[in-house]
Design a protein around this motif. Sequence first.
Motif, PDB file in Angstrom:
ATOM      1  N   TRP A   1     -57.014 101.579 -38.219  1.00  0.00           N
ATOM      2  CA  TRP A   1     -56.952 100.647 -39.340  1.00  0.00           C
ATOM      3  C   TRP A   1     -57.823 101.083 -40.498  1.00  0.00           C
ATOM      4  O   TRP A   1     -57.561 100.759 -41.650  1.00  0.00           O
ATOM      5  CB  TRP A   1     -57.322  99.236 -38.887  1.00  0.00           C
TER       6      TRP A   1
ATOM      7  N   GLY B   1     -54.509  93.108 -46.568  1.00  0.00           N
ATOM      8  CA  GLY B   1     -53.650  92.481 -45.572  1.00  0.00           C
ATOM      9  C   GLY B   1     -54.445  91.579 -44.655  1.00  0.00           C
ATOM     10  O   GLY B   1     -55.674  91.589 -44.649  1.00  0.00           O
TER      11      GLY B   1
ATOM     12  N   ARG C   1     -56.552 102.541 -43.910  1.00  0.00           N
ATOM     13  CA  ARG C   1     -56.018 101.655 -44.961  1.00  0.00           C
ATOM     14  C   ARG C   1     -57.040 100.665 -45.491  1.00  0.00           C
ATOM     15  O   ARG C   1     -56.858 100.117 -46.570  1.00  0.00           O
ATOM     16  CB  ARG C   1     -54.834 100.856 -44.422  1.00  0.00           C
TER      17      ARG C   1
ATOM     18  N   GLN D   1     -48.611  98.040 -38.068  1.00  0.00           N
ATOM     19  CA  GLN D   1     -47.829  97.575 -39.217  1.00  0.00           C
ATOM     20  C   GLN D   1     -47.829  98.580 -40.353  1.00  0.00           C
ATOM     21  O   GLN D   1     -46.850  98.698 -41.084  1.00  0.00           O
ATOM     22  CB  GLN D   1     -48.386  96.246 -39.744  1.00  0.00           C
ATOM     23  N   HIS D   2     -48.925  99.306 -40.510  1.00  0.00           N
ATOM     24  CA  HIS D   2     -49.054 100.262 -41.607  1.00  0.00           C
ATOM     25  C   HIS D   2     -48.766 101.704 -41.181  1.00  0.00           C
ATOM     26  O   HIS D   2     -48.894 102.625 -41.993  1.00  0.00           O
ATOM     27  CB  HIS D   2     -50.445 100.152 -42.235  1.00  0.00           C
TER      28      HIS D   2
END
Length: 67
Positions: free
Chosen positions: A50, A20, A53, A44-45
């Motif tokens: 972070w 992403g 991911r 967003q995930h």
Amino acid sequence: MPNYRVSFAKQILGVPFTVGSVEIARARDPERARRAAELRFARQHGVEDWRERADRCEIAAAETQRA
């Protein structure tokens, strides 16, 4: 203020695969843009951090389009 694009990648067998990217419209400096992008990517995930991911993030100055 410059625009930035921060790309997030997961490394598999030593090869980075982009999972992403986030565009930051305005930031004072690249470090602030990176931090804002990390937070947005995590939201967003649906994860706390972070790194759940992605393994790495890279920042680049994005080109601005003028009309």
